[in-house]
Design a protein around this motif. Structure first.
Motif, PDB file in Angstrom:
ATOM      1  N   UNK A   6       0.835  -1.205   0.000  1.00 35.07           N
ATOM      2  CA  UNK A   6       0.000   0.000   0.000  1.00 35.07           C
ATOM      3  C   UNK A   6       0.870   1.256   0.000  1.00 35.07           C
ATOM      4  N   UNK A   7       1.927   1.219   0.784  1.00 39.21           N
ATOM      5  CA  UNK A   7       2.843   2.365   0.841  1.00 39.21           C
ATOM      6  C   UNK A   7       3.601   2.517  -0.479  1.00 39.21           C
ATOM      7  N   UNK A   8       4.096   1.377  -1.013  1.00 42.10           N
ATOM      8  CA  UNK A   8       4.846   1.432  -2.267  1.00 42.10           C
ATOM      9  C   UNK A   8       3.961   1.877  -3.420  1.00 42.10           C
ATOM     10  N   UNK A   9       2.732   1.418  -3.410  1.00 40.44           N
ATOM     11  CA  UNK A   9       1.779   1.813  -4.456  1.00 40.44           C
ATOM     12  C   UNK A   9       1.634   3.323  -4.510  1.00 40.44           C
ATOM     13  N   UNK A  10       1.588   3.956  -3.349  1.00 40.50           N
ATOM     14  CA  UNK A  10       1.449   5.406  -3.302  1.00 40.50           C
ATOM     15  C   UNK A  10       2.712   6.110  -3.786  1.00 40.50           C
ATOM     16  N   UNK A  11       3.875   5.531  -3.449  1.00 41.98           N
ATOM     17  CA  UNK A  11       5.143   6.112  -3.911  1.00 41.98           C
ATOM     18  C   UNK A  11       5.179   6.129  -5.440  1.00 41.98           C
ATOM     19  N   UNK A  12       4.789   5.017  -6.049  1.00 38.74           N
ATOM     20  CA  UNK A  12       4.776   4.964  -7.504  1.00 38.74           C
ATOM     21  C   UNK A  12       3.700   5.879  -8.090  1.00 38.74           C
ATOM     22  N   UNK A  13       2.571   5.968  -7.409  1.00 39.32           N
ATOM     23  CA  UNK A  13       1.505   6.860  -7.884  1.00 39.32           C
ATOM     24  C   UNK A  13       1.980   8.302  -7.930  1.00 39.32           C
ATOM     25  N   UNK A  14       2.829   8.671  -6.979  1.00 35.18           N
ATOM     26  CA  UNK A  14       3.375  10.033  -6.975  1.00 35.18           C
ATOM     27  C   UNK A  14       4.226  10.307  -8.218  1.00 35.18           C
ATOM     28  N   UNK A  15       4.717   9.245  -8.826  1.00 35.57           N
ATOM     29  CA  UNK A  15       5.476   9.369 -10.069  1.00 35.57           C
ATOM     30  C   UNK A  15       4.585   9.172 -11.294  1.00 35.57           C
ATOM     31  N   UNK A  16       3.309   8.970 -11.063  1.00 37.59           N
ATOM     32  CA  UNK A  16       2.383   8.773 -12.180  1.00 37.59           C
ATOM     33  C   UNK A  16       2.316   7.348 -12.676  1.00 37.59           C
ATOM     34  N   UNK A  17       2.710   6.386 -11.836  1.00 40.22           N
ATOM     35  CA  UNK A  17       2.741   4.977 -12.226  1.00 40.22           C
ATOM     36  C   UNK A  17       1.626   4.219 -11.529  1.00 40.22           C
ATOM     37  N   UNK A  19       0.620   0.860 -10.338  1.00 39.07           N
ATOM     38  CA  UNK A  19       1.196  -0.462 -10.079  1.00 39.07           C
ATOM     39  C   UNK A  19       0.177  -1.578 -10.307  1.00 39.07           C
ATOM     40  N   UNK A  20      -1.097  -1.295 -10.134  1.00 37.79           N
ATOM     41  CA  UNK A  20      -2.111  -2.316 -10.394  1.00 37.79           C
ATOM     42  C   UNK A  20      -2.120  -2.693 -11.879  1.00 37.79           C
ATOM     43  N   UNK A  21      -1.977  -1.709 -12.729  1.00 37.35           N
ATOM     44  CA  UNK A  21      -1.918  -1.979 -14.167  1.00 37.35           C
ATOM     45  C   UNK A  21      -0.656  -2.766 -14.515  1.00 37.35           C
ATOM     46  N   UNK A 344      12.483  -8.051 -13.987  1.00 38.42           N
ATOM     47  CA  UNK A 344      12.940  -7.022 -14.931  1.00 38.42           C
ATOM     48  C   UNK A 344      11.758  -6.426 -15.689  1.00 38.42           C
ATOM     49  N   UNK A 345      10.835  -7.276 -16.118  1.00 39.10           N
ATOM     50  CA  UNK A 345       9.648  -6.778 -16.820  1.00 39.10           C
ATOM     51  C   UNK A 345       8.797  -5.904 -15.914  1.00 39.10           C
ATOM     52  N   UNK A 346       8.665  -6.289 -14.663  1.00 38.14           N
ATOM     53  CA  UNK A 346       7.878  -5.485 -13.726  1.00 38.14           C
ATOM     54  C   UNK A 346       8.493  -4.101 -13.553  1.00 38.14           C
ATOM     55  N   UNK A 347       9.809  -4.057 -13.415  1.00 37.99           N
ATOM     56  CA  UNK A 347      10.467  -2.747 -13.290  1.00 37.99           C
ATOM     57  C   UNK A 347      10.214  -1.882 -14.519  1.00 37.99           C
ATOM     58  N   UNK A 348      10.264  -2.511 -15.689  1.00 40.13           N
ATOM     59  CA  UNK A 348      10.015  -1.750 -16.915  1.00 40.13           C
ATOM     60  C   UNK A 348       8.574  -1.263 -16.977  1.00 40.13           C
ATOM     61  N   UNK A 349       7.654  -2.105 -16.516  1.00 37.20           N
ATOM     62  CA  UNK A 349       6.228  -1.725 -16.523  1.00 37.20           C
ATOM     63  C   UNK A 349       5.916  -0.651 -15.497  1.00 37.20           C
ATOM     64  N   UNK A 350       6.820  -0.440 -14.549  1.00 37.88           N
ATOM     65  CA  UNK A 350       6.623   0.581 -13.511  1.00 37.88           C
ATOM     66  C   UNK A 350       7.403   1.864 -13.802  1.00 37.88           C
ATOM     67  N   UNK A 351       7.823   2.051 -15.035  1.00 35.53           N
ATOM     68  CA  UNK A 351       8.493   3.296 -15.414  1.00 35.53           C
ATOM     69  C   UNK A 351       7.469   4.393 -15.699  1.00 35.53           C
ATOM     70  N   UNK A 352       7.749   5.627 -15.286  1.00 31.97           N
ATOM     71  CA  UNK A 352       6.888   6.759 -15.657  1.00 31.97           C
ATOM     72  C   UNK A 352       7.221   7.204 -17.076  1.00 31.97           C
ATOM     73  N   UNK A 370      18.583  12.271 -14.755  1.00 32.64           N
ATOM     74  CA  UNK A 370      18.240  12.333 -13.333  1.00 32.64           C
ATOM     75  C   UNK A 370      17.092  11.393 -13.001  1.00 32.64           C
ATOM     76  N   UNK A 371      16.089  11.388 -13.863  1.00 34.45           N
ATOM     77  CA  UNK A 371      14.947  10.502 -13.644  1.00 34.45           C
ATOM     78  C   UNK A 371      15.368   9.035 -13.608  1.00 34.45           C
ATOM     79  N   UNK A 372      16.152   8.628 -14.579  1.00 33.95           N
ATOM     80  CA  UNK A 372      16.519   7.211 -14.649  1.00 33.95           C
ATOM     81  C   UNK A 372      17.307   6.778 -13.411  1.00 33.95           C
ATOM     82  N   UNK A 373      18.084   7.682 -12.846  1.00 33.24           N
ATOM     83  CA  UNK A 373      18.834   7.331 -11.644  1.00 33.24           C
ATOM     84  C   UNK A 373      17.956   7.344 -10.391  1.00 33.24           C
ATOM     85  N   UNK A 374      17.093   8.327 -10.254  1.00 36.06           N
ATOM     86  CA  UNK A 374      16.220   8.391  -9.083  1.00 36.06           C
ATOM     87  C   UNK A 374      15.225   7.234  -9.045  1.00 36.06           C
ATOM     88  N   UNK A 375      14.793   6.787 -10.216  1.00 31.83           N
ATOM     89  CA  UNK A 375      13.814   5.704 -10.270  1.00 31.83           C
ATOM     90  C   UNK A 375      14.372   4.388  -9.741  1.00 31.83           C
TER      91      UNK A 375
END
Length: 414
Positions: A6-17, A19-21, A344-352, A370-375
């Motif tokens: 739940x916490x991680x989902x929100x972190x990704x949502x803040x990046x416009x990702x 995670x359910x999709x 690896x596929x999951x990480x790619x699917x979670x890119x903004x 900067x984005x690629x490193x922070x992600x």
């Protein structure tokens, strides 16, 4: 849903990702797991002997599958520890029959037990002719051999494998990818490469002469840089097969171990996709060229997955694995390898992707960098753990205990 997710989902949502999709998309990606990791590329035509043809598994870890039933039991265990529903990549040398047909005599009936098993397990099948480990391949020449009789033998083997694959696809309601790789080449510098390549082309044309329903079977061709015994010239080079696949409309197989060590295989995907409808991947880890190590969640695998997502190639790419390590538990190798491809596929699917593309399109390369490193610091592990929990497969220490327990149960195999 765990509090960690739940916490991680929100972190990704803040990046416009979403995670359910991402989880929903990953669930639908089937990976073709290769049967030959389970028995060190020995097959079931005989119970002893060398794989030959530039194929070599090293190590003698206890627990090698010796029969089709043992191999299927190992596969069932491995699939139970991998989230999602996947496929099995079967080689022709893994027939399950009391008969003793030569390669040019094999029939669907010799593989029917595999189809029955696949139906029961709910997995799809892919197929490969076996152009090595045979007396008629001792010279490392098969479809390009100067002897027409040798070529005819292997052409017939290839024809029969296509028909078998098509029947598998029809029985399972999913097209079987039938991948052609031959070890043909020369240890020392040949005088006439063109003659050998013309023979290979003509043999392939003869093998593919009968059109088969693409809803049941898909032809693929696979190149290689070189192999043991063919260091000077590989007849079926990347350039040969790329041209052939484009001309003939087959899939092109890109094996991560079959190129120069410094080549980026992920970079090739978008290039060949402009000329091909579909692609086959053999994902491997070439520590020293084509050494076929179990894949890690490393930069090469992450780059491959990212290219598949960013170039929108997932719907056009068949992902298969190709490694064999007999120094470790064979079932653990399967499980870790497939799961690393999925991670690896999951990480790619979670890119903004919208943010990344905007930065690139406006030539704001500083922001892109900067984005690629922070992600990299985002909590991908929590998303993976949630995916595994929903698929009812273990992670962490529980997974390790399960792998160790199964290995202990098969260690007594001779």
């Amino acid at each position: 849903m765990s509090s960690g997710y739940d916490s991680a989902k929100q972190v990704f949502a803040d990046w416009g990702v979403d995670t359910e999709a991402a989880i929903a998309r990953l669930k639908d990606i089937a990976i073709s797991m290769h049967c030959w990791q389970g028995d060190d590329v020995v097959g079931f035509e005989t119970q002893t002997g060398s794989s030959g043809g530039g194929i070599q598994a090293t190590g003698n870890h206890p627990g090698r599958a010796r029969t089709p039933d043992e191999l299927r039991a190992d596969l069932e265990f491995a699939y139970s520890k991998i989230p999602g529903t996947h496929r099995l990549n079967l080689h022709a040398m893994y027939m399950d029959t009391d008969a003793t047909p030569d390669r040019d005599e094999i029939e669907y009936a010799h593989f029917a037990p595999w189809v029955d098993w696949a139906k029961a397990q709910g997995v799809g099948l892919d197929f490969n002719p076996t152009f090595f480990a045979h007396s008629k391949a001792d010279d490392n020449l098969t479809l390009s051999h100067p002897d027409q009789g040798i070529r005819d033998f292997w052409i017939e083997h290839g024809r029969r494998c296509r028909e078998i694959a098509a029947q598998m696809g029809a029985a399972l309601g999913s097209p079987a990818v039938n991948n052609i790789w031959v070890p043909d080449g020369y240890k020392d510098t040949p005088i006439d490469r063109m003659a050998a390549r013309r023979r290979l082309e003509a043999s392939l044309d003869a093998m593919f002469a009968d059109p088969l329903d693409r809803a049941k079977m898909l032809d693929a061709v696979e190149s290689k840089l070189f192999g043991i015994g063919v260091e000077a010239c590989t007849v079926g080079s990347h350039e040969f097969y790329m041209g052939y696949a484009i001309r003939k409309g087959t899939l092109l197989c890109l094996d991560m171990g079959h190129f120069h060590p410094t080549e980026n295989i992920a970079d090739k995907l978008s290039s060949v996709a402009l000329s091909l409808d579909e692609i086959l991947l053999h994902v491997s880890r070439p520590m020293r060229w084509d050494s076929d190590h179990v894949i890690l969640l490393n930069d090469d695998i992450l780059a491959m997955a990212q290219e598949l997502v960013t170039a929108d190639l997932l719907g056009r790419t068949h992902i298969g694995l190709d490694f064999f390590d007999a120094t470790i538990s064979r079932t653990a190798a399967w499980v870790i390898g497939v799961r690393n491809m999925q991670k690896a596929l999951l990480r790619a699917l979670c890119l903004p992707l919208d943010q990344l593309r905007k930065a690139e399109d406006t030539m704001d390369f500083t922001t892109r960098f900067t984005l690629t490193e922070e992600l990299k610091d985002l909590p991908h592990g929590a998303i993976w753990a949630e995916f595994c929990a929903r698929m009812d497969v273990p992670t962490g220490q529980t997974l390790i205990r399960d792998l160790d327990s199964y290995q202990a149960s098969v260690s007594s195999r001779g």
